[in-house]
Design a protein around this motif. Structure first.
Motif, PDB file in Angstrom:
ATOM      1  N   THR A  48       0.831  -1.201   0.000  1.00  0.00           N
ATOM      2  CA  THR A  48       0.000   0.000   0.000  1.00  0.00           C
ATOM      3  C   THR A  48       0.867   1.252   0.000  1.00  0.00           C
ATOM      4  OG1 THR A  48      -1.755  -1.161   1.183  1.00  0.00           O
ATOM      5  CG2 THR A  48      -1.822   1.235   1.235  1.00  0.00           C
ATOM      6  N   ARG A  49       1.838   1.273   0.872  1.00  0.00           N
ATOM      7  CA  ARG A  49       2.718   2.451   0.948  1.00  0.00           C
ATOM      8  C   ARG A  49       3.510   2.643  -0.345  1.00  0.00           C
ATOM      9  NH1 ARG A  49       4.579   5.808   4.877  1.00  0.00           N
ATOM     10  NH2 ARG A  49       6.680   6.610   4.605  1.00  0.00           N
ATOM     11  N   PHE A  50       4.042   1.549  -0.887  1.00  0.00           N
ATOM     12  CA  PHE A  50       4.827   1.636  -2.108  1.00  0.00           C
ATOM     13  C   PHE A  50       3.988   2.129  -3.276  1.00  0.00           C
ATOM     14  CE2 PHE A  50       6.331  -0.410  -6.048  1.00  0.00           C
ATOM     15  CZ  PHE A  50       7.549   0.238  -6.167  1.00  0.00           C
ATOM     16  N   LEU A  51       2.819   1.538  -3.483  1.00  0.00           N
ATOM     17  CA  LEU A  51       1.998   1.920  -4.635  1.00  0.00           C
ATOM     18  C   LEU A  51       1.384   3.310  -4.496  1.00  0.00           C
ATOM     19  CD1 LEU A  51       0.222  -1.414  -5.541  1.00  0.00           C
ATOM     20  CD2 LEU A  51       2.044  -0.271  -6.777  1.00  0.00           C
ATOM     21  N   GLN A  60       2.694   5.949  -2.518  1.00  0.00           N
ATOM     22  CA  GLN A  60       3.574   7.064  -2.203  1.00  0.00           C
ATOM     23  C   GLN A  60       4.933   7.044  -2.897  1.00  0.00           C
ATOM     24  OE1 GLN A  60       3.760   6.948   2.058  1.00  0.00           O
ATOM     25  NE2 GLN A  60       1.743   7.837   2.293  1.00  0.00           N
ATOM     26  N   SER A  61       5.287   5.967  -3.548  1.00  0.00           N
ATOM     27  CA  SER A  61       6.614   5.867  -4.150  1.00  0.00           C
ATOM     28  C   SER A  61       6.705   6.691  -5.433  1.00  0.00           C
ATOM     29  CB  SER A  61       6.933   4.414  -4.467  1.00  0.00           C
ATOM     30  OG  SER A  61       8.148   4.313  -5.157  1.00  0.00           O
ATOM     31  N   SER A  62       7.845   7.325  -5.611  1.00  0.00           N
ATOM     32  CA  SER A  62       8.053   8.065  -6.863  1.00  0.00           C
ATOM     33  C   SER A  62       8.220   7.106  -8.037  1.00  0.00           C
ATOM     34  CB  SER A  62       9.283   8.965  -6.738  1.00  0.00           C
ATOM     35  OG  SER A  62      10.432   8.182  -6.469  1.00  0.00           O
ATOM     36  N   ALA A  63       8.596   5.864  -7.756  1.00  0.00           N
ATOM     37  CA  ALA A  63       8.745   4.856  -8.812  1.00  0.00           C
ATOM     38  C   ALA A  63       7.401   4.477  -9.435  1.00  0.00           C
ATOM     39  CB  ALA A  63       9.421   3.607  -8.254  1.00  0.00           C
ATOM     40  N   THR A  64       6.324   4.638  -8.697  1.00  0.00           N
ATOM     41  CA  THR A  64       5.001   4.291  -9.217  1.00  0.00           C
ATOM     42  C   THR A  64       4.154   5.510  -9.563  1.00  0.00           C
ATOM     43  OG1 THR A  64       4.099   4.133  -6.978  1.00  0.00           O
ATOM     44  CG2 THR A  64       4.930   2.085  -7.967  1.00  0.00           C
ATOM     45  N   ALA A  65       4.742   6.701  -9.529  1.00  0.00           N
ATOM     46  CA  ALA A  65       3.981   7.925  -9.799  1.00  0.00           C
ATOM     47  C   ALA A  65       3.389   7.936 -11.199  1.00  0.00           C
ATOM     48  CB  ALA A  65       4.858   9.148  -9.591  1.00  0.00           C
ATOM     49  N   GLY A  66       4.154   7.529 -12.192  1.00  0.00           N
ATOM     50  CA  GLY A  66       3.644   7.487 -13.566  1.00  0.00           C
ATOM     51  C   GLY A  66       2.517   6.494 -13.722  1.00  0.00           C
ATOM     52  N   TRP A  67       2.673   5.338 -13.100  1.00  0.00           N
ATOM     53  CA  TRP A  67       1.631   4.312 -13.162  1.00  0.00           C
ATOM     54  C   TRP A  67       0.349   4.802 -12.481  1.00  0.00           C
ATOM     55  CZ3 TRP A  67      -0.650   1.370  -9.190  1.00  0.00           C
ATOM     56  CH2 TRP A  67      -1.450   0.333  -9.631  1.00  0.00           C
ATOM     57  N   ARG A  68       0.479   5.444 -11.302  1.00  0.00           N
ATOM     58  CA  ARG A  68      -0.692   5.979 -10.603  1.00  0.00           C
ATOM     59  C   ARG A  68      -1.409   7.021 -11.448  1.00  0.00           C
ATOM     60  NH1 ARG A  68       2.898   6.409  -6.326  1.00  0.00           N
ATOM     61  NH2 ARG A  68       2.886   8.666  -6.553  1.00  0.00           N
ATOM     62  N   THR A 111      -1.441   7.286 -14.716  1.00  0.00           N
ATOM     63  CA  THR A 111      -2.108   6.607 -15.826  1.00  0.00           C
ATOM     64  C   THR A 111      -3.391   5.926 -15.364  1.00  0.00           C
ATOM     65  OG1 THR A 111       0.018   6.210 -16.888  1.00  0.00           O
ATOM     66  CG2 THR A 111      -1.818   4.851 -17.613  1.00  0.00           C
ATOM     67  N   VAL A 112      -3.317   5.216 -14.250  1.00  0.00           N
ATOM     68  CA  VAL A 112      -4.500   4.524 -13.734  1.00  0.00           C
ATOM     69  C   VAL A 112      -5.593   5.519 -13.365  1.00  0.00           C
ATOM     70  CG1 VAL A 112      -5.340   3.124 -11.801  1.00  0.00           C
ATOM     71  CG2 VAL A 112      -3.248   2.478 -12.977  1.00  0.00           C
ATOM     72  N   ALA A 145     -11.762   6.099 -13.007  1.00  0.00           N
ATOM     73  CA  ALA A 145     -12.074   6.821 -11.774  1.00  0.00           C
ATOM     74  C   ALA A 145     -12.153   5.852 -10.595  1.00  0.00           C
ATOM     75  CB  ALA A 145     -13.396   7.571 -11.918  1.00  0.00           C
ATOM     76  N   PHE A 146     -12.671   4.653 -10.825  1.00  0.00           N
ATOM     77  CA  PHE A 146     -12.799   3.657  -9.762  1.00  0.00           C
ATOM     78  C   PHE A 146     -11.425   3.274  -9.204  1.00  0.00           C
ATOM     79  CE2 PHE A 146     -12.697  -0.835  -8.526  1.00  0.00           C
ATOM     80  CZ  PHE A 146     -13.549  -0.784  -7.433  1.00  0.00           C
ATOM     81  N   PHE A 147     -10.498   2.899 -10.076  1.00  0.00           N
ATOM     82  CA  PHE A 147      -9.173   2.500  -9.621  1.00  0.00           C
ATOM     83  C   PHE A 147      -8.377   3.688  -9.094  1.00  0.00           C
ATOM     84  CE2 PHE A 147     -10.076  -1.169 -12.421  1.00  0.00           C
ATOM     85  CZ  PHE A 147      -9.979  -2.149 -11.448  1.00  0.00           C
ATOM     86  N   GLY A 148      -8.646   4.868  -9.608  1.00  0.00           N
ATOM     87  CA  GLY A 148      -8.023   6.069  -9.072  1.00  0.00           C
ATOM     88  C   GLY A 148      -8.430   6.304  -7.634  1.00  0.00           C
ATOM     89  N   LYS A 149      -9.723   6.129  -7.342  1.00  0.00           N
ATOM     90  CA  LYS A 149     -10.204   6.263  -5.963  1.00  0.00           C
ATOM     91  C   LYS A 149      -9.658   5.145  -5.086  1.00  0.00           C
ATOM     92  CE  LYS A 149     -14.427   8.747  -6.977  1.00  0.00           C
ATOM     93  NZ  LYS A 149     -15.887   8.762  -6.915  1.00  0.00           N
TER      94      LYS A 149
END
Length: 80
Positions: free
Chosen positions: A21-24, A26-34, A36-37, A42-46
């Motif tokens: 949860t913390r990695f997905l 808050q991590s800068s490594a997943t910022a682009g993926w977040r 895009t999602v 909107a559902f997965f964004g929430k």
């Protein structure tokens, strides 16, 4: 269930869920993926913006792999 017992399953599930949860979220490594999602759904964004929601689903996935019986699965979901 192995000889380790249910408490170990709970500790592992909570630790893995918290780390994922913390990695997905808050991590800068997943910022682009977040980003895009969030723009595509909107559902997965929430889901990603809510730490309680994301950790529940990660705990569910972890318990599918760790629980040996249906009772252990339920216990891990309820407590974890």
């Amino acid at each position: 269930m192995s000889s380790l017992g249910l408490p170990i399953y709970l500790v592992v599930t909570v630790a893995v869920s918290a780390a994922l949860t913390r990695f997905l979220r808050q991590s800068s490594a997943t910022a682009g993926w977040r980003a895009t999602v969030t723009t595509r759904s909107a559902f997965f964004g929430k889901l990603l913006s809510c730490p309680h929601c994301a950790s529940f689903w990660f705990a569910l996935i972890c318990s599918l792999f760790l629980a040996g019986t249906l009772i252990e699965f339920g216990a891990i979901i309820i407590i974890g």
